[in-house]
Design a protein around this motif. Structure first.
Motif, PDB file in Angstrom:
ATOM      1  N   GLY A  23      30.132  -2.974 -32.871  1.00 26.99           N
ATOM      2  CA  GLY A  23      30.866  -1.790 -32.423  1.00 26.99           C
ATOM      3  C   GLY A  23      30.766  -1.586 -30.923  1.00 26.99           C
ATOM      4  N   LEU A  24      29.560  -1.773 -30.369  1.00 23.30           N
ATOM      5  CA  LEU A  24      29.386  -1.636 -28.921  1.00 23.30           C
ATOM      6  C   LEU A  24      30.184  -2.692 -28.157  1.00 23.30           C
ATOM      7  CD1 LEU A  24      25.578  -0.838 -28.727  1.00 23.30           C
ATOM      8  CD2 LEU A  24      27.469   0.699 -28.188  1.00 23.30           C
ATOM      9  N   ALA A  25      30.188  -3.922 -28.667  1.00 21.19           N
ATOM     10  CA  ALA A  25      30.958  -4.988 -28.016  1.00 21.19           C
ATOM     11  C   ALA A  25      32.454  -4.684 -28.077  1.00 21.19           C
ATOM     12  CB  ALA A  25      30.659  -6.331 -28.675  1.00 21.19           C
ATOM     13  N   LEU A  26      32.926  -4.189 -29.206  1.00 19.96           N
ATOM     14  CA  LEU A  26      34.343  -3.854 -29.331  1.00 19.96           C
ATOM     15  C   LEU A  26      34.736  -2.687 -28.438  1.00 19.96           C
ATOM     16  CD1 LEU A  26      35.064  -4.271 -33.138  1.00 19.96           C
ATOM     17  CD2 LEU A  26      36.039  -5.584 -31.276  1.00 19.96           C
ATOM     18  N   VAL A  27      33.864  -1.686 -28.320  1.00 20.95           N
ATOM     19  CA  VAL A  27      34.153  -0.559 -27.424  1.00 20.95           C
ATOM     20  C   VAL A  27      34.262  -1.057 -25.993  1.00 20.95           C
ATOM     21  CG1 VAL A  27      33.111   1.474 -26.357  1.00 20.95           C
ATOM     22  CG2 VAL A  27      33.278   1.335 -28.802  1.00 20.95           C
ATOM     23  N   THR A  28      33.336  -1.905 -25.587  1.00 21.74           N
ATOM     24  CA  THR A  28      33.370  -2.454 -24.232  1.00 21.74           C
ATOM     25  C   THR A  28      34.655  -3.241 -24.003  1.00 21.74           C
ATOM     26  OG1 THR A  28      30.966  -2.606 -24.252  1.00 21.74           O
ATOM     27  CG2 THR A  28      32.126  -3.895 -22.584  1.00 21.74           C
ATOM     28  N   PHE A  29      35.018  -4.075 -24.960  1.00 20.25           N
ATOM     29  CA  PHE A  29      36.244  -4.868 -24.839  1.00 20.25           C
ATOM     30  C   PHE A  29      37.480  -3.977 -24.775  1.00 20.25           C
ATOM     31  CE2 PHE A  29      39.809  -6.978 -26.995  1.00 20.25           C
ATOM     32  CZ  PHE A  29      40.034  -8.004 -26.092  1.00 20.25           C
ATOM     33  N   MET A  30      37.530  -2.968 -25.629  1.00 18.88           N
ATOM     34  CA  MET A  30      38.700  -2.087 -25.663  1.00 18.88           C
ATOM     35  C   MET A  30      38.827  -1.283 -24.373  1.00 18.88           C
ATOM     36  SD  MET A  30      40.352  -2.355 -28.619  1.00 18.88           S
ATOM     37  CE  MET A  30      41.120  -0.816 -28.980  1.00 18.88           C
ATOM     38  N   ILE A  31      37.719  -0.817 -23.823  1.00 15.65           N
ATOM     39  CA  ILE A  31      37.778  -0.047 -22.577  1.00 15.65           C
ATOM     40  C   ILE A  31      38.237  -0.932 -21.429  1.00 15.65           C
ATOM     41  CG2 ILE A  31      36.357   1.127 -20.850  1.00 15.65           C
ATOM     42  CD1 ILE A  31      34.814   2.389 -23.150  1.00 15.65           C
ATOM     43  N   VAL A  32      37.731  -2.156 -21.374  1.00 15.40           N
ATOM     44  CA  VAL A  32      38.125  -3.074 -20.302  1.00 15.40           C
ATOM     45  C   VAL A  32      39.591  -3.467 -20.434  1.00 15.40           C
ATOM     46  CG1 VAL A  32      37.766  -5.409 -19.392  1.00 15.40           C
ATOM     47  CG2 VAL A  32      35.811  -3.943 -19.879  1.00 15.40           C
ATOM     48  N   SER A  33      40.044  -3.766 -21.653  1.00 22.54           N
ATOM     49  CA  SER A  33      41.407  -4.265 -21.822  1.00 22.54           C
ATOM     50  C   SER A  33      42.460  -3.154 -21.883  1.00 22.54           C
ATOM     51  CB  SER A  33      41.503  -5.138 -23.072  1.00 22.54           C
ATOM     52  OG  SER A  33      41.273  -4.369 -24.226  1.00 22.54           O
ATOM     53  N   GLU A  34      42.159  -2.039 -22.549  1.00 27.49           N
ATOM     54  CA  GLU A  34      43.170  -1.007 -22.751  1.00 27.49           C
ATOM     55  C   GLU A  34      42.891   0.303 -22.014  1.00 27.49           C
ATOM     56  OE1 GLU A  34      43.930  -0.361 -26.855  1.00 27.49           O
ATOM     57  OE2 GLU A  34      44.332  -2.472 -27.255  1.00 27.49           O
ATOM     58  N   GLY A  35      41.661   0.508 -21.576  1.00 33.95           N
ATOM     59  CA  GLY A  35      41.326   1.723 -20.856  1.00 33.95           C
ATOM     60  C   GLY A  35      40.878   2.871 -21.727  1.00 33.95           C
ATOM     61  N   GLU A  36      40.873   2.691 -23.030  1.00 36.47           N
ATOM     62  CA  GLU A  36      40.382   3.719 -23.952  1.00 36.47           C
ATOM     63  C   GLU A  36      39.645   3.034 -25.097  1.00 36.47           C
ATOM     64  OE1 GLU A  36      44.342   4.619 -26.546  1.00 36.47           O
ATOM     65  OE2 GLU A  36      44.155   5.619 -24.611  1.00 36.47           O
ATOM     66  N   PRO A  37      38.668   3.718 -25.705  1.00 35.61           N
ATOM     67  CA  PRO A  37      37.785   3.040 -26.648  1.00 35.61           C
ATOM     68  C   PRO A  37      38.388   2.668 -28.001  1.00 35.61           C
ATOM     69  CG  PRO A  37      37.136   5.324 -26.416  1.00 35.61           C
ATOM     70  CD  PRO A  37      38.218   5.080 -25.420  1.00 35.61           C
ATOM     71  N   GLY A  38      39.222   3.471 -28.580  1.00 29.10           N
ATOM     72  CA  GLY A  38      39.760   3.181 -29.904  1.00 29.10           C
ATOM     73  C   GLY A  38      38.885   3.761 -30.996  1.00 29.10           C
ATOM     74  N   ALA A  39      39.476   3.989 -32.150  1.00 28.73           N
ATOM     75  CA  ALA A  39      38.777   4.673 -33.239  1.00 28.73           C
ATOM     76  C   ALA A  39      37.885   3.743 -34.056  1.00 28.73           C
ATOM     77  CB  ALA A  39      39.784   5.342 -34.160  1.00 28.73           C
ATOM     78  N   LEU A  40      38.329   2.524 -34.326  1.00 28.04           N
ATOM     79  CA  LEU A  40      37.549   1.622 -35.175  1.00 28.04           C
ATOM     80  C   LEU A  40      36.200   1.248 -34.553  1.00 28.04           C
ATOM     81  CD1 LEU A  40      37.396   0.049 -37.791  1.00 28.04           C
ATOM     82  CD2 LEU A  40      38.559  -1.823 -36.643  1.00 28.04           C
ATOM     83  N   PRO A  41      36.147   0.873 -33.276  1.00 26.31           N
ATOM     84  CA  PRO A  41      34.832   0.587 -32.700  1.00 26.31           C
ATOM     85  C   PRO A  41      33.893   1.792 -32.697  1.00 26.31           C
ATOM     86  CG  PRO A  41      36.538  -0.338 -31.311  1.00 26.31           C
ATOM     87  CD  PRO A  41      37.213   0.504 -32.337  1.00 26.31           C
ATOM     88  N   LEU A  42      34.432   2.974 -32.454  1.00 28.50           N
ATOM     89  CA  LEU A  42      33.600   4.174 -32.494  1.00 28.50           C
ATOM     90  C   LEU A  42      33.081   4.440 -33.905  1.00 28.50           C
ATOM     91  CD1 LEU A  42      35.579   6.549 -30.119  1.00 28.50           C
ATOM     92  CD2 LEU A  42      33.480   5.301 -29.639  1.00 28.50           C
ATOM     93  N   ALA A  43      33.924   4.181 -34.899  1.00 28.77           N
ATOM     94  CA  ALA A  43      33.488   4.345 -36.288  1.00 28.77           C
ATOM     95  C   ALA A  43      32.394   3.333 -36.631  1.00 28.77           C
ATOM     96  CB  ALA A  43      34.673   4.182 -37.234  1.00 28.77           C
ATOM     97  N   LEU A  44      32.522   2.107 -36.136  1.00 30.65           N
ATOM     98  CA  LEU A  44      31.477   1.107 -36.373  1.00 30.65           C
ATOM     99  C   LEU A  44      30.151   1.535 -35.754  1.00 30.65           C
ATOM    100  CD1 LEU A  44      33.357  -2.284 -35.818  1.00 30.65           C
ATOM    101  CD2 LEU A  44      32.314  -1.466 -37.932  1.00 30.65           C
ATOM    102  N   ILE A  45      30.200   2.118 -34.570  1.00 31.00           N
ATOM    103  CA  ILE A  45      28.975   2.590 -33.924  1.00 31.00           C
ATOM    104  C   ILE A  45      28.336   3.712 -34.734  1.00 31.00           C
ATOM    105  CG2 ILE A  45      28.077   3.788 -31.890  1.00 31.00           C
ATOM    106  CD1 ILE A  45      30.120   2.180 -30.245  1.00 31.00           C
ATOM    107  N   LEU A  46      29.142   4.660 -35.188  1.00 35.09           N
ATOM    108  CA  LEU A  46      28.609   5.771 -35.981  1.00 35.09           C
ATOM    109  C   LEU A  46      28.037   5.300 -37.316  1.00 35.09           C
ATOM    110  CD1 LEU A  46      31.273   8.548 -35.349  1.00 35.09           C
ATOM    111  CD2 LEU A  46      28.927   8.450 -34.500  1.00 35.09           C
ATOM    112  N   VAL A  47      28.754   4.420 -37.993  1.00 31.99           N
ATOM    113  CA  VAL A  47      28.286   3.905 -39.283  1.00 31.99           C
ATOM    114  C   VAL A  47      27.017   3.085 -39.094  1.00 31.99           C
ATOM    115  CG1 VAL A  47      28.840   2.287 -41.142  1.00 31.99           C
ATOM    116  CG2 VAL A  47      30.518   3.975 -40.425  1.00 31.99           C
TER     117      VAL A  47
END
Length: 64
Positions: A23-47
């Protein structure tokens, strides 16, 4: 010798940490590529975090 239940809890703890790090890796990737974190990576971090805390509490209760 470790009980079967204790081994399963250790595997759950490992899987929860893996979920958290993915989840942390996906959040980092999404922020770098799209500029916003996205819901699925945040859900993975919470879970992953909730699963880890639950597994850790169960492991501690098994050791006592």
């Amino acid at each position: 010798m470790e009980s079967d239940h204790f081994k399963k809890l250790r595997i759950h703890r490992l899987l929860s940490l893996l979920t958290l790090f993915i989840g942390l890796a996906l959040v980092t990737f999404m922020i770098v590529s799209e500029g916003e974190p996205g819901a699925l990576p945040l859900a993975l971090i919470l879970v992953g975090t909730g699963w880890y805390l639950f597994s850790r509490s169960k492991l501690r209760s098994q050791q006592n």
